[in-house]
Motif scaffolding. Structure first.
Motif, PDB file in Angstrom:
ATOM      1  N   CYS A   1       0.865  -1.196   0.000  1.00 14.04           N
ATOM      2  CA  CYS A   1       0.000   0.000   0.000  1.00 14.04           C
ATOM      3  C   CYS A   1       0.900   1.245   0.000  1.00 14.04           C
ATOM      4  N   PRO A   2       0.992   1.972  -1.144  1.00 12.42           N
ATOM      5  CA  PRO A   2       1.782   3.210  -1.150  1.00 12.42           C
ATOM      6  C   PRO A   2       1.084   4.267  -0.292  1.00 12.42           C
ATOM      7  N   GLN A   3       1.879   5.034   0.435  1.00 10.62           N
ATOM      8  CA  GLN A   3       1.285   6.045   1.324  1.00 10.62           C
ATOM      9  C   GLN A   3       2.084   7.336   1.312  1.00 10.62           C
ATOM     10  N   GLY A   4       1.358   8.468   1.214  1.00  7.24           N
ATOM     11  CA  GLY A   4       1.996   9.779   1.310  1.00  7.24           C
ATOM     12  C   GLY A   4       1.743  10.333   2.707  1.00  7.24           C
ATOM     13  N   GLY A   5       1.042  11.473   2.767  1.00 10.07           N
ATOM     14  CA  GLY A   5       0.786  12.108   4.059  1.00 10.07           C
ATOM     15  C   GLY A   5      -0.401  11.513   4.806  1.00 10.07           C
ATOM     16  N   ASN A   6      -1.060  10.525   4.214  1.00  9.39           N
ATOM     17  CA  ASN A   6      -2.223   9.851   4.820  1.00  9.39           C
ATOM     18  C   ASN A   6      -3.344  10.837   5.168  1.00  9.39           C
ATOM     19  N   THR A   7      -3.596  11.774   4.259  1.00  9.01           N
ATOM     20  CA  THR A   7      -4.722  12.693   4.457  1.00  9.01           C
ATOM     21  C   THR A   7      -5.877  12.365   3.502  1.00  9.01           C
ATOM     22  N   GLY A   8      -5.739  11.305   2.742  1.00  5.87           N
ATOM     23  CA  GLY A   8      -6.774  10.923   1.775  1.00  5.87           C
ATOM     24  C   GLY A   8      -8.096  10.646   2.488  1.00  5.87           C
ATOM     25  N   LEU A   9      -9.194  10.881   1.786  1.00  3.91           N
ATOM     26  CA  LEU A   9     -10.505  10.800   2.445  1.00  3.91           C
ATOM     27  C   LEU A   9     -11.358   9.642   1.925  1.00  3.91           C
TER      28      LEU A   9
ATOM     29  N   CYS B   1      -0.120  16.776   3.573  1.00  2.00           N
ATOM     30  CA  CYS B   1      -0.138  15.934   2.357  1.00  2.00           C
ATOM     31  C   CYS B   1       1.162  16.089   1.567  1.00  2.00           C
ATOM     32  N   HIS B   2       1.506  15.044   0.823  1.00  5.28           N
ATOM     33  CA  HIS B   2       2.730  15.049   0.010  1.00  5.28           C
ATOM     34  C   HIS B   2       2.387  15.388  -1.439  1.00  5.28           C
ATOM     35  N   ILE B   3       3.373  15.923  -2.157  1.00  4.63           N
ATOM     36  CA  ILE B   3       3.139  16.197  -3.576  1.00  4.63           C
ATOM     37  C   ILE B   3       2.900  14.882  -4.328  1.00  4.63           C
TER      38      ILE B   3
ATOM     39  N   SER C   1      -0.899  11.470  -7.149  1.00  6.51           N
ATOM     40  CA  SER C   1      -1.539  10.151  -7.238  1.00  6.51           C
ATOM     41  C   SER C   1      -3.052  10.225  -7.093  1.00  6.51           C
ATOM     42  N   THR C   2      -3.561  11.289  -6.435  1.00  4.47           N
ATOM     43  CA  THR C   2      -5.014  11.444  -6.314  1.00  4.47           C
ATOM     44  C   THR C   2      -5.556  12.468  -7.312  1.00  4.47           C
ATOM     45  N   ASN C   3      -4.664  13.092  -8.090  1.00  3.25           N
ATOM     46  CA  ASN C   3      -5.066  14.209  -8.949  1.00  3.25           C
ATOM     47  C   ASN C   3      -5.868  15.215  -8.121  1.00  3.25           C
ATOM     48  N   ALA C   4      -5.273  15.635  -6.996  1.00  5.41           N
ATOM     49  CA  ALA C   4      -5.982  16.517  -6.060  1.00  5.41           C
ATOM     50  C   ALA C   4      -6.386  17.824  -6.744  1.00  5.41           C
ATOM     51  N   GLY C   5      -7.524  18.357  -6.332  1.00  7.41           N
ATOM     52  CA  GLY C   5      -8.041  19.595  -6.925  1.00  7.41           C
ATOM     53  C   GLY C   5      -7.711  20.778  -6.037  1.00  7.41           C
ATOM     54  N   GLY C   6      -8.595  21.057  -5.099  1.00  6.09           N
ATOM     55  CA  GLY C   6      -8.295  22.088  -4.118  1.00  6.09           C
ATOM     56  C   GLY C   6      -8.877  23.440  -4.422  1.00  6.09           C
TER      57      GLY C   6
ATOM     58  N   VAL D   1       4.372   3.482  -8.053  1.00  7.70           N
ATOM     59  CA  VAL D   1       4.658   4.394  -6.937  1.00  7.70           C
ATOM     60  C   VAL D   1       5.374   5.614  -7.524  1.00  7.70           C
ATOM     61  N   VAL D   2       4.771   6.774  -7.338  1.00 10.27           N
ATOM     62  CA  VAL D   2       5.371   8.015  -7.841  1.00 10.27           C
ATOM     63  C   VAL D   2       6.547   8.366  -6.932  1.00 10.27           C
ATOM     64  N   THR D   3       7.724   8.597  -7.531  1.00  8.86           N
ATOM     65  CA  THR D   3       8.898   8.887  -6.708  1.00  8.86           C
ATOM     66  C   THR D   3       9.418  10.320  -6.897  1.00  8.86           C
TER      67      THR D   3
HETATM   68  C1  LIG Z   1      -8.526  18.875   5.778  1.00  6.08           C
HETATM   69  C2  LIG Z   1      -8.454  18.241   4.439  1.00  6.08           C
HETATM   70  C3  LIG Z   1      -8.728  18.998   3.310  1.00  6.08           C
HETATM   71  C4  LIG Z   1      -8.650  18.413   2.038  1.00  6.08           C
HETATM   72  N1  LIG Z   1      -8.924  19.184   0.951  1.00  6.08           N
HETATM   73  C5  LIG Z   1      -8.820  18.644  -0.279  1.00  6.08           C
HETATM   74  C6  LIG Z   1      -9.073  19.445  -1.432  1.00  6.08           C
HETATM   75  O1  LIG Z   1      -9.423  20.607  -1.350  1.00  6.08           O
HETATM   76  N2  LIG Z   1      -8.921  18.856  -2.652  1.00  6.08           N
HETATM   77  C7  LIG Z   1      -8.527  17.548  -2.784  1.00  6.08           C
HETATM   78  O2  LIG Z   1      -8.396  17.072  -3.916  1.00  6.08           O
HETATM   79  N3  LIG Z   1      -8.300  16.775  -1.706  1.00  6.08           N
HETATM   80  C8  LIG Z   1      -8.436  17.277  -0.459  1.00  6.08           C
HETATM   81  N4  LIG Z   1      -8.203  16.492   0.627  1.00  6.08           N
HETATM   82  C9  LIG Z   1      -7.855  15.068   0.446  1.00  6.08           C
HETATM   83  C10 LIG Z   1      -6.341  14.769   0.463  1.00  6.08           C
HETATM   84  O3  LIG Z   1      -5.651  15.712   1.186  1.00  6.08           O
HETATM   85  C11 LIG Z   1      -5.787  14.674  -0.947  1.00  6.08           C
HETATM   86  O4  LIG Z   1      -6.337  13.554  -1.585  1.00  6.08           O
HETATM   87  C12 LIG Z   1      -4.254  14.592  -1.015  1.00  6.08           C
HETATM   88  O5  LIG Z   1      -3.854  14.742  -2.361  1.00  6.08           O
HETATM   89  C13 LIG Z   1      -3.693  13.278  -0.479  1.00  6.08           C
HETATM   90  O6  LIG Z   1      -2.290  13.391  -0.360  1.00  6.08           O
HETATM   91  P1  LIG Z   1      -1.483  12.490   0.688  1.00  6.08           P
HETATM   92  O7  LIG Z   1      -0.043  12.729   0.514  1.00  6.08           O
HETATM   93  O8  LIG Z   1      -2.015  12.675   2.056  1.00  6.08           O
HETATM   94  O9  LIG Z   1      -1.827  11.034   0.140  1.00  6.08           O
HETATM   95  P2  LIG Z   1      -2.343   9.777   0.942  1.00  6.08           P
HETATM   96  O10 LIG Z   1      -3.578  10.104   1.679  1.00  6.08           O
HETATM   97  O11 LIG Z   1      -1.244   9.182   1.722  1.00  6.08           O
HETATM   98  O12 LIG Z   1      -2.688   8.789  -0.272  1.00  6.08           O
HETATM   99  C14 LIG Z   1      -3.783   9.043  -1.128  1.00  6.08           C
HETATM  100  C15 LIG Z   1      -3.765   7.998  -2.266  1.00  6.08           C
HETATM  101  O13 LIG Z   1      -2.611   8.185  -3.073  1.00  6.08           O
HETATM  102  C16 LIG Z   1      -1.764   7.037  -3.020  1.00  6.08           C
HETATM  103  N5  LIG Z   1      -0.380   7.550  -2.913  1.00  6.08           N
HETATM  104  C17 LIG Z   1       0.109   8.442  -2.031  1.00  6.08           C
HETATM  105  N6  LIG Z   1       1.391   8.711  -2.319  1.00  6.08           N
HETATM  106  C18 LIG Z   1       1.706   7.991  -3.408  1.00  6.08           C
HETATM  107  C19 LIG Z   1       2.877   7.850  -4.208  1.00  6.08           C
HETATM  108  N7  LIG Z   1       3.983   8.528  -3.959  1.00  6.08           N
HETATM  109  N8  LIG Z   1       2.835   7.008  -5.278  1.00  6.08           N
HETATM  110  C20 LIG Z   1       1.697   6.316  -5.585  1.00  6.08           C
HETATM  111  N9  LIG Z   1       0.582   6.401  -4.856  1.00  6.08           N
HETATM  112  C21 LIG Z   1       0.576   7.237  -3.791  1.00  6.08           C
HETATM  113  C22 LIG Z   1      -2.215   6.227  -1.834  1.00  6.08           C
HETATM  114  O14 LIG Z   1      -2.000   4.841  -2.022  1.00  6.08           O
HETATM  115  C23 LIG Z   1      -3.694   6.566  -1.786  1.00  6.08           C
HETATM  116  O15 LIG Z   1      -4.401   5.743  -2.673  1.00  6.08           O
HETATM  117  C24 LIG Z   1      -8.292  17.045   1.916  1.00  6.08           C
HETATM  118  C25 LIG Z   1      -8.019  16.284   3.057  1.00  6.08           C
HETATM  119  C26 LIG Z   1      -8.096  16.864   4.301  1.00  6.08           C
HETATM  120  C27 LIG Z   1      -7.766  16.025   5.488  1.00  6.08           C
END
Ligand SMILES: Cc1cc2nc3c(=O)[nH]c(=O)nc-3n(C[C@H](O)[C@H](O)[C@H](O)COP(=O)(O)OP(=O)(O)OC[C@H]3O[C@@H](n4cnc5c(N)ncnc54)[C@H](O)[C@@H]3O)c2cc1C
Length: 506
Positions: free
Chosen positions: A113-121, A184-186, A191-196, A250-252
């Motif tokens: 299980c790859p893990q970054g900052g563990n803030t995923g929802l 959270c990590h870049i 990996s989640t294509n985060a928006g924000g 795993v994105v490095t």
């Molecule tokens: C307070 C709060 C606000 C938030 N606001 C937003 C928001 O506005 N927009 C938004 O999009 N999200 C938001 N999120 C959700 C979350 O922060 C994002 O999804 C963020 O991009 C996850 O990053 P992370 O490093 O914590 O990844 P993790 O939570 O550790 O992992 C998320 C997923 O990515 C995978 N992963 C992580 N790192 C890697 C890697 N290096 N290589 C391959 N796979 C990997 C994991 O296996 C998992 O499936 C929010 C969360 C919180 C707690």
């Protein structure tokens, strides 16, 4: 309080708001995900002492965690909904180390299980059974920054806020910003294509990410780490890793394009009487503010009220049915302020805005953003939060909140909606004193059915993770799902990367 739980508390970072919310909201260990959702373990090899010995032989102290108390926080997700059973956490320090881990695990059929900052929802960042957690936190080097083009190259474990601080000192900003930026990590963002919060202005990561380096399940290092805006040489492979949630590799390392630091930033926080007015105000903001509009966020009364009450964060204006936060990024303070003030007076006169405040003072802007960004965590203090993150065409954007309130009545504490209006993305939070199966079955699949009927997406930005594979068909048709399976088979034939996530079982 159980011993293991108190140890978990001491491990969270209590100096930041996210850590504090987790700390105060925690009252019990979440149930194991496998039991809660009735999941069967797939046929991966069980972890043996010889596997641990192998990793201990190639890594240094601090990179291999096996103690129960050390491992526990990596098994629990941010909203404390999911709990895995991993017995081994690996913290590689380089791409070559990630490659060694995956080559070994692939050979031995050990799940990862790859893990970054563990803030995923959506439960994607924590294991379900005994998958080995590969946490990227120690890969946090900034490699290069081209101040002319804005191309930043860094390792996947860099914290988003640290990167933003770094590039700001050099006249740039990160193109992405979210409430979890302090943790959270870049690599997790990619990996989640985060928006924000500023996607409206700077676009999504498929546009901003210039290149990635990633490791495939068999340990092969894929080098797509270009820093060019244009590179039309064949398939655009970086996109496979953007948003694939650790299931394809795993994105490095990440190369990302950073825009210039805006010379002028202003912020408005407004009170409105109806959702219809929120939509009209958005239309007006687009035409009045044009290219300087960088964020248009909305929150309903209940979202702001519970944040104010639960976290004691002040609301700068009075009580209104809806709130809108508008931010501008421009290059001329006088010009931008004038535009925003003109917009405010016009819309106060028209009656769209009942009350509001405008500021360019950094401390005041920070406080207003703090209120907005804290909504995501405030509900945890009610006990438990069912969180949904969906896209819905704007005309029906808020209907789902109203229909859920009607359906759930006083069975729940609160139902509220907030989100990124400019992206058609609403977050719906349903808070209850504790997790309840009855409420869960009232919510799912109902909410996804409603979103599908409105031509929306069941995941706007958080991804599919562990919580939504069985609902992905509401947003992806069978042919698209089939192609996703074929890609997964090609890149990870043994299925060791983040099993139980994203793709539903056939
Ligand atoms: C307070 C709060 C606000 C938030 N606001 C937003 C928001 O506005 N927009 C938004 O999009 N999200 C938001 N999120 C959700 C979350 O922060 C994002 O999804 C963020 O991009 C996850 O990053 P992370 O490093 O914590 O990844 P993790 O939570 O550790 O992992 C998320 C997923 O990515 C995978 N992963 C992580 N790192 C890697 C890697 N290096 N290589 C391959 N796979 C990997 C994991 O296996 C998992 O499936 C929010 C969360 C919180 C707690």
């Amino acid at each position: 309080m159980s011993k293991s739980l108190s140890m978990l508390f001491t491990l969270v970072n209590k100096s930041n708001i996210l850590g504090q919310i987790r700390y105060y909201a925690s009252s019990a260990l979440p149930q194991l995900s496998s039991e809660k959702y009735g999941i069967k373990r797939k046929h991966f090899s069980p972890l043996q002492q010889e596997d641990i010995n192998y990793f201990k032989s190639i890594f240094k102290e601090g990179q291999v965690l096996t103690e129960e108390s050390e491992v526990l926080p990596f098994n629990i997700d941010w909203i404390k909904n999911c709990r895995g059973q991993s017995k081994l956490i690996l913290k590689p320090k380089s791409t070559e180390e990630v490659s060694k881990i995956l080559a070994y695990c692939n050979e031995k059929r050990l799940a990862v299980c790859p893990q970054g900052g563990n803030t995923g929802l959506v439960g994607g960042s924590v294991p379900v059974f005994d998958e080995i957690v590969v946490n990227l936190a120690l890969m946090n080097k900034i490699n290069t920054l081209d101040e002319l083009s804005g191309a930043l190259v860094c390792e996947a474990g860099c914290i988003l806020e640290t990167l933003d601080d770094y590039v700001r000192e050099r006249g740039l900003i990160m193109p992405i910003d979210l409430g979890a930026k302090g943790s959270c990590h870049i690599g997790g963002n990619v990996s989640t294509n985060a928006g924000g919060l500023r996607l409206l202005r700077y676009g999504n990561l498929h546009g901003c990410v210039m290149g990635v380096e990633a490791v495939k399940a068999d340990g092969t290092i894929i080098d797509c780490l270009r820093t060019l805006k244009k590179d039309n040489t064949g398939y655009h492979l970086k996109h496979l890793f953007i948003g694939s949630e650790g299931t394809l590799g795993v994105v490095t390392k990440v190369a990302i394009s950073c825009p210039s630091l805006p010379k002028a930033v202003s912020l408005g926080f407004f009170g409105l009487k109806s959702f219809e007015n929120v939509l009209q105000l958005y239309k007006s903001a687009k035409s009045s503010l044009g290219e300087i509009l960088s964020a248009f966020e909305m929150a309903d009364n209940c979202a702001i009220k519970s944040t104010v009450e639960n976290l004691k964060i002040p609301n700068p204006i009075s009580d209104y049915p809806f709130y809108v936060l508008v931010e501008t990024h421009g290059s001329d303070e006088n010009h931008d302020n004038e535009k925003l003030t003109r917009f405010l007076s016009k819309e106060m006169e028209s009656g769209l805005i009942i009350d509001g405040t405008i500021t360019s003072e950094p401390a005041k802007m920070k406080n207003i953003w703090h209120l907005r960004e804290s909504i995501a965590g405030a509900g945890l203090l009610d006990g438990y939060v069912f969180k949904y993150d969906v896209s819905i065409p704007l005309t029906n954007y808020y209907d789902i909140v109203l229909s859920l309130r009607k359906k759930l009545g006083d069975k729940v504490r609160n139902v509220y909606g907030y989100g990124h209006i400019g992206d058609g993305n609403i977050h719906i939070n349903v808070t209850v004193p504790q997790y309840s199966k009855e409420i869960y079955s009232l919510l799912e699949p109902y909410i996804f059915e409603q979103v599908a009927k409105l031509n929306g997406s069941i995941s706007a930005e958080h991804g599919v993770g562990f919580r939504k594979p069985q609902f992905i068909h509401y947003s992806k048709d069978a042919s698209a799902l089939q192609l996703m399976r074929e890609l997964k088979r090609t890149m990870d034939p043994n299925g060791i990367l983040n099993p139980y996530k994203v793709l539903p079982d056939v």
